[in-house]
Design a protein around this motif. Structure first.
Motif, short mmCIF file in Angstrom:
data_model
loop_
_atom_site.label_atom_id
_atom_site.label_comp_id
_atom_site.label_asym_id
_atom_site.label_seq_id
_atom_site.Cartn_x
_atom_site.Cartn_y
_atom_site.Cartn_z
N SER A 1 0.84 -1.20 0.00
CA SER A 1 0.00 0.00 0.00
C SER A 1 0.88 1.25 0.00
CB SER A 1 -0.94 -0.02 1.21
OG SER A 1 -0.23 0.36 2.36
N GLY A 2 0.22 2.40 0.23
CA GLY A 2 0.96 3.65 0.28
C GLY A 2 1.75 3.79 1.57
N GLY B 1 3.90 1.64 -2.59
CA GLY B 1 2.94 2.63 -3.13
C GLY B 1 3.52 4.04 -3.08
N GLY C 1 -0.15 8.36 -7.59
CA GLY C 1 0.48 8.15 -8.89
C GLY C 1 0.44 6.72 -9.42
N GLU D 1 1.24 2.82 -13.81
CA GLU D 1 0.84 1.55 -14.44
C GLU D 1 0.39 1.78 -15.89
OE1 GLU D 1 -2.60 -0.50 -12.80
OE2 GLU D 1 -2.15 -2.28 -14.00
N GLY E 1 -3.64 -0.73 -1.70
CA GLY E 1 -3.99 -0.13 -2.98
C GLY E 1 -3.20 -0.65 -4.18
N VAL E 2 -1.91 -0.99 -3.96
CA VAL E 2 -1.06 -1.39 -5.09
C VAL E 2 -1.54 -2.72 -5.69
CG1 VAL E 2 1.33 -1.85 -5.80
CG2 VAL E 2 0.88 -0.13 -4.06
N GLN F 1 -4.22 -3.41 -6.77
CA GLN F 1 -5.13 -3.16 -7.89
C GLN F 1 -4.39 -3.25 -9.22
OE1 GLN F 1 -8.39 -2.95 -8.03
NE2 GLN F 1 -8.21 -3.43 -5.87
N SER G 1 -9.75 -2.96 -1.20
CA SER G 1 -8.28 -2.94 -1.18
C SER G 1 -7.77 -1.62 -0.61
CB SER G 1 -7.70 -3.18 -2.57
OG SER G 1 -7.92 -2.07 -3.40
O1 KG4 Z 1 -3.90 1.09 0.50
P1 KG4 Z 1 -3.81 2.52 0.13
O2 KG4 Z 1 -5.06 3.35 0.27
O3 KG4 Z 1 -2.58 3.19 0.82
C1 KG4 Z 1 -2.55 3.72 2.06
O4 KG4 Z 1 -3.43 4.59 2.38
O5 KG4 Z 1 -1.60 3.31 2.73
O6 KG4 Z 1 -3.33 2.61 -1.38
C2 KG4 Z 1 -2.88 3.79 -1.98
C3 KG4 Z 1 -1.58 3.48 -2.70
C4 KG4 Z 1 -1.02 4.72 -3.37
O7 KG4 Z 1 0.36 4.78 -3.11
C5 KG4 Z 1 -1.28 4.46 -4.86
O8 KG4 Z 1 -0.37 5.09 -5.73
C6 KG4 Z 1 -1.19 2.95 -4.93
O9 KG4 Z 1 -1.79 2.50 -3.73
N1 KG4 Z 1 -1.89 2.39 -6.09
C7 KG4 Z 1 -1.27 1.74 -7.11
C8 KG4 Z 1 -2.27 1.40 -8.04
N2 KG4 Z 1 -3.47 1.84 -7.56
C9 KG4 Z 1 -3.21 2.44 -6.35
N3 KG4 Z 1 0.03 1.44 -7.29
C10 KG4 Z 1 0.35 0.77 -8.43
N4 KG4 Z 1 -0.55 0.43 -9.37
C11 KG4 Z 1 -1.86 0.72 -9.23
N5 KG4 Z 1 -2.72 0.39 -10.16
#
Ligand code: KG4
Ligand code: ZN
Length: 339
Positions: A137-138, A164, A180, A185, A273-274, A276, A301
């Motif tokens: 995740s981020g 992330g 980003g 991606e 999030g990643v 996805q 996610s």
């Molecule tokens: O789980 P999340 O909400 O993170 C936290 O709040 O910790 O996910 C967000 C993160 C962001 O860094 C975003 O850039 C990444 O997930 N993310 C992706 C994709 N969709 C979201 N990273 C790579 N490829 C994607 N398709």
């Protein structure tokens, strides 16, 4: 059993009502992306203030769309870590206040463990243990050993940037919007990853740990040492995103493969999030075609309170309610294997 879940560990304020750990009756998530966008990352003090403003309306909305009142709630589950201290406080103190005023039990849940519960809310498939949890995740990049629901051991994590976060920083270097990941991606799809030699870091003390800060810096220098015309050419941006993404995902795949062999797991669960990212999903599906893979839906996610309520139900069945006087907000948090 109706569980009210509350989530405020970072920059989402969320509340959900979930029946018996599985049936999502309502899910409300308010994101603060607009608030932090201009700073290129989360500003804790601003996050805290926004959580305070919206947490009660968010809970009200979750109850209203579940067509329930506070009196119908049997258990309150709250993410009490890991996360940012101020935001954590808002969720925890709200949950404690409600539990005291309504005389309802409260259970504290580990946010990262809850990410690994999310994919189980999206499927009827049976989960066999031991399982490997992969959280990307981020804020987190972790491999987790899972012996049962509510029973987790942290195997490894990032020693610097989360994956992330690295996607977000690379996107920023290329002038792409926050968050980003999806933009990187999309550009990577049409790119040639072989044009740039990039690699994620190696961690001597625990080879399963992650390090992405050097990779991000290598991307920065690749941009810096190229002239303006080259950098603005679409093929440069496509190829750089493809090379970065490949380096990050190759590293994650190699470490996941080691962990799979080490633990002899039958299933892998994914959170954050990643996950996805469709390229990542394809890589895992190809490499681990003999294992059951559990992916969360898009809504589950990202940070949400359904996963908090869902896991909270099981934690309560296993260990009973948390003690209101000792349950604290924890910015870093251990995992609950064997408890
Ligand atoms: O789980 P999340 O909400 O993170 C936290 O709040 O910790 O996910 C967000 C993160 C962001 O860094 C975003 O850039 C990444 O997930 N993310 C992706 C994709 N969709 C979201 N990273 C790579 N490829 C994607 N398709
Ligand atoms: Zn999260």
């Amino acid at each position: 059993m109706y569980v009210l879940g509350i989530e405020s560990t970072c920059d989402e304020t969320a509340a959900s009502v979930v029946e018996n750990g599985r049936n999502i009756l309502s899910q409300v998530v308010t994101s603060q992306i607009d608030l932090h966008n201009v700073y290129g990352g989360v500003v804790p003090e601003l996050a805290c203030r926004r959580h305070m403003e919206v947490i009660l309306p968010v809970i009200d909305e979750a109850l209203r769309s579940a067509k329930l009142s506070l009196a119908d709630i049997d258990l309150i589950a709250v993410a009490h870590g890991p996360g940012l201290i101020g935001p954590l406080f808002i969720g925890l103190q709200t949950a404690k206040g409600l539990a005291l005023a309504l005389d309802k039990p409260l259970v504290g849940v580990n946010h990262v463990e809850a990410h690994l519960y999310a994919p189980l809310m999206c499927t009827e498939k049976e989960l066999e243990f031991p399982a490997l949890g992969v959280i990307l995740s981020g804020g987190h990049t972790s491999l987790v050993e899972m012996q049962g629901i509510g029973s987790y051991k942290l195997l490894s994590q990032t020693v610097d940037d989360a994956v992330g976060e690295a996607f977000d920083k690379v996107a920023k270097l290329l002038g792409l919007p926050y968050p980003g990941g999806p933009h990187v991606e999309a550009l990577a799809k049409a790119g040639n990853p072989g044009r740039f030699a990039l690699k994620a870091g190696y961690c001597k003390e625990n080879p399963l740990n992650f390090s992405f800060s050097g990779l991000k810096t290598a991307v920065m220098y690749t941009i810096k040492k190229s002239d303006k015309d080259t950098v603005s050419h679409p093929s440069f941006r496509h190829d750089l995103c493809a090379a970065f993404q490949q380096a990050a995902f190759n590293d994650i795949m190699q470490k996941a493969e080691k962990a799979v062999r080490l633990l002899g797991v039958k299933s892998i669960l994914f959170g954050g999030g990643v996950v996805q990212n469709q390229t990542l999903r394809k890589l895992f599906a190809e490499k681990f075609n003999d294992l059951e893979l559990f992916w969360p839906s898009k809504e589950l996610s990202l940070d949400n309170a359904s996963m908090i309520a869902g896991l909270g139900y099981h934690v309560y069945q296993k260990r009973g309610p948390s003690d209101l006087t000792t349950l604290e907000a924890e910015t870093r948090m251990s995992f609950s294997l064997n408890s």
